[in-house]
Design an enzyme around this catalytic site. Sequence first.
Site, PDB file in Angstrom:
ATOM      1  N   LYS A   1     -21.905 149.806  82.599  1.00 17.65           N
ATOM      2  CA  LYS A   1     -21.295 150.859  81.786  1.00 17.65           C
ATOM      3  C   LYS A   1     -21.314 152.138  82.613  1.00 17.65           C
ATOM      4  O   LYS A   1     -22.350 152.475  83.201  1.00 17.65           O
ATOM      5  CB  LYS A   1     -22.116 151.077  80.513  1.00 17.65           C
TER       6      LYS A   1
ATOM      7  N   ASP B   1     -17.529 147.943  81.985  1.00 14.85           N
ATOM      8  CA  ASP B   1     -17.350 147.816  80.526  1.00 14.85           C
ATOM      9  C   ASP B   1     -16.492 148.973  80.018  1.00 14.85           C
ATOM     10  O   ASP B   1     -16.413 150.016  80.661  1.00 14.85           O
ATOM     11  CB  ASP B   1     -18.710 147.955  79.817  1.00 14.85           C
TER      12      ASP B   1
ATOM     13  N   ARG C   1     -10.593 142.592  81.864  1.00 15.58           N
ATOM     14  CA  ARG C   1     -11.249 141.826  80.799  1.00 15.58           C
ATOM     15  C   ARG C   1     -10.712 142.375  79.473  1.00 15.58           C
ATOM     16  O   ARG C   1     -10.807 143.566  79.197  1.00 15.58           O
ATOM     17  CB  ARG C   1     -12.759 142.021  80.856  1.00 15.58           C
TER      18      ARG C   1
HETATM   19  C1  FAD Z   1     -17.647 138.826  77.663  1.00 17.33           C
HETATM   20  C2  FAD Z   1     -17.503 139.960  76.680  1.00 17.33           C
HETATM   21  C3  FAD Z   1     -17.514 141.271  77.147  1.00 17.33           C
HETATM   22  C4  FAD Z   1     -17.376 142.325  76.248  1.00 17.33           C
HETATM   23  N1  FAD Z   1     -17.295 143.615  76.719  1.00 17.33           N
HETATM   24  C5  FAD Z   1     -16.994 144.633  75.880  1.00 17.33           C
HETATM   25  C6  FAD Z   1     -16.763 145.950  76.359  1.00 17.33           C
HETATM   26  O1  FAD Z   1     -16.877 146.235  77.562  1.00 17.33           O
HETATM   27  N2  FAD Z   1     -16.412 146.906  75.445  1.00 17.33           N
HETATM   28  C7  FAD Z   1     -16.270 146.636  74.107  1.00 17.33           C
HETATM   29  O2  FAD Z   1     -15.900 147.533  73.332  1.00 17.33           O
HETATM   30  N3  FAD Z   1     -16.519 145.400  73.627  1.00 17.33           N
HETATM   31  C8  FAD Z   1     -16.876 144.399  74.474  1.00 17.33           C
HETATM   32  N4  FAD Z   1     -17.089 143.130  73.962  1.00 17.33           N
HETATM   33  C9  FAD Z   1     -17.193 142.926  72.499  1.00 17.33           C
HETATM   34  C10 FAD Z   1     -15.827 142.766  71.859  1.00 17.33           C
HETATM   35  O3  FAD Z   1     -15.143 143.993  71.828  1.00 17.33           O
HETATM   36  C11 FAD Z   1     -15.961 142.272  70.393  1.00 17.33           C
HETATM   37  O4  FAD Z   1     -16.671 143.204  69.647  1.00 17.33           O
HETATM   38  C12 FAD Z   1     -16.612 140.917  70.249  1.00 17.33           C
HETATM   39  O5  FAD Z   1     -16.248 140.046  71.279  1.00 17.33           O
HETATM   40  C13 FAD Z   1     -16.221 140.263  68.897  1.00 17.33           C
HETATM   41  O6  FAD Z   1     -14.837 140.099  68.839  1.00 17.33           O
HETATM   42  P1  FAD Z   1     -14.098 138.668  68.946  1.00 17.33           P
HETATM   43  O7  FAD Z   1     -12.980 138.815  69.907  1.00 17.33           O
HETATM   44  O8  FAD Z   1     -15.069 137.620  69.263  1.00 17.33           O
HETATM   45  O9  FAD Z   1     -13.400 138.471  67.541  1.00 17.33           O
HETATM   46  P2  FAD Z   1     -13.883 138.609  66.033  1.00 17.33           P
HETATM   47  O10 FAD Z   1     -12.627 138.569  65.222  1.00 17.33           O
HETATM   48  O11 FAD Z   1     -14.804 139.767  65.865  1.00 17.33           O
HETATM   49  O12 FAD Z   1     -14.688 137.280  65.836  1.00 17.33           O
HETATM   50  C14 FAD Z   1     -14.082 136.013  65.809  1.00 17.33           C
HETATM   51  C15 FAD Z   1     -15.125 134.988  65.437  1.00 17.33           C
HETATM   52  O13 FAD Z   1     -16.072 134.884  66.497  1.00 17.33           O
HETATM   53  C16 FAD Z   1     -17.381 134.755  66.004  1.00 17.33           C
HETATM   54  N5  FAD Z   1     -18.177 135.950  66.380  1.00 17.33           N
HETATM   55  C17 FAD Z   1     -17.714 137.116  66.875  1.00 17.33           C
HETATM   56  N6  FAD Z   1     -18.726 137.979  67.130  1.00 17.33           N
HETATM   57  C18 FAD Z   1     -19.848 137.330  66.755  1.00 17.33           C
HETATM   58  C19 FAD Z   1     -21.214 137.678  66.748  1.00 17.33           C
HETATM   59  N7  FAD Z   1     -21.645 138.866  67.165  1.00 17.33           N
HETATM   60  N8  FAD Z   1     -22.097 136.766  66.274  1.00 17.33           N
HETATM   61  C20 FAD Z   1     -21.707 135.537  65.841  1.00 17.33           C
HETATM   62  N9  FAD Z   1     -20.412 135.153  65.831  1.00 17.33           N
HETATM   63  C21 FAD Z   1     -19.505 136.031  66.275  1.00 17.33           C
HETATM   64  C22 FAD Z   1     -17.266 134.629  64.503  1.00 17.33           C
HETATM   65  O14 FAD Z   1     -17.126 133.280  64.180  1.00 17.33           O
HETATM   66  C23 FAD Z   1     -15.972 135.366  64.213  1.00 17.33           C
HETATM   67  O15 FAD Z   1     -15.370 134.950  63.016  1.00 17.33           O
HETATM   68  C24 FAD Z   1     -17.240 142.058  74.857  1.00 17.33           C
HETATM   69  C25 FAD Z   1     -17.215 140.738  74.393  1.00 17.33           C
HETATM   70  C26 FAD Z   1     -17.338 139.702  75.280  1.00 17.33           C
HETATM   71  C27 FAD Z   1     -17.274 138.308  74.759  1.00 17.33           C
END
Ligand code: FAD
Length: 314
Positions: free
Chosen positions: A98, A136, A186
């Site tokens: 970050k 990030d 990403r």
């Molecule tokens: C590799 C990686 C890097 C990331 N880097 C950043 C970044 O630099 N900046 C940033 O703002 N965000 C970052 N994120 C977080 C991202 O923005 C989301 O908040 C997070 O990935 C949840 O969104 P989703 O796309 O999985 O979809 P969602 O619609 O939130 O979730 C879809 C489904 O995935 C599952 N799920 C999602 N989150 C969780 C959880 N916490 N626990 C259990 N099940 C869950 C559930 O089944 C949910 O119904 C990152 C995520 C990943 C995977």
Amino acid sequence: MSIIRRIIVKASESRWLRERAPRLGFVRGAAARFMPGEKPEDALAAARTIAESGISTLLTQLGENIAERAEAEAVVSHYLDLIERIRDANLPTEVSVKLTQLGLDLDREFCFANLTALIERSRAATAAAEKTLWIDMEQSVYVDATLELYARARKTNRNVGVCVQAYLRRTERDVEALVSMGAAVRLVKGAYSEPPEIAFPKKEDVDENYFRLAQMLLSPKARSAGVRAAMATHDGKLIAQLTEWAAAHGIAKNQIEFAMLFGIQRAEQLRLAREGYHSGVLISYGSFWFPWFMRRLAERPANVWFLVRNLFSR
Ligand SMILES: Cc1cc2nc3c(=O)[nH]c(=O)nc-3n(C[C@H](O)[C@H](O)[C@H](O)COP(=O)(O)OP(=O)(O)OC[C@H]3O[C@@H](n4cnc5c(N)ncnc54)[C@H](O)[C@@H]3O)c2cc1C
């Protein structure tokens, strides 16, 4: 964003809670589901185990908004050492940082120098061993600075990647610029609480935008510019939509990269790797885990039950 999510994200920003909650055993127990441990050795050991299933990893030491130059310097030396350890262990592992951990709130040039040191250490003698240093994306106030430092770093280094958030209305424009640069990107939905003027408030709109941005990042234009795109999502519906779309457009499975968080959707991570997609896992470690853990709860309020279960199982 629902009211519950908004409250949890606000709580993640509370200094009062940040100082007290991590001392509570049941909070620590619940956070353990999302991280293998607080030490880099814990993260490296997890990376080694995960690699046995053909899954690559991304390591990040938790921490943000540091307020002293010396703290940022300590973070940089931590990561310089980590990059060496990853190389010595020959792991399929990259590092993500970050910018506010590297001193962005203090002095942009100081932060840039810190970033450059990490990118250079991630570069290796052979292209095959070269690792991308990922940046990030934090709250919307940092997006301009992050993309500006990214573009500057990218002029002299190919091995640097940046995260963009599909919930922001501006991201389509940012992705256009990143595609022209042949950047490493990403794509995430976004983890912070942002006002509706700048971020789509409805999940359907965020999901739709995610799909549109993913298509831009996998387009022939992006591929011929050398874009590396990592789709960081756990959303099974979006993953299915994307893989179907990619197959219909003749994009090979090994050209598509997915990434998820440690401890979430493990079966799906394995399935993607087995089917020939690049599958990656972000492993977070460190002692400053409270705001990050709260954002994981906000993403899926059902996770609050882990907290409650941990409270009653003691
Ligand atoms: C590799 C990686 C890097 C990331 N880097 C950043 C970044 O630099 N900046 C940033 O703002 N965000 C970052 N994120 C977080 C991202 O923005 C989301 O908040 C997070 O990935 C949840 O969104 P989703 O796309 O999985 O979809 P969602 O619609 O939130 O979730 C879809 C489904 O995935 C599952 N799920 C999602 N989150 C969780 C959880 N916490 N626990 C259990 N099940 C869950 C559930 O089944 C949910 O119904 C990152 C995520 C990943 C995977």
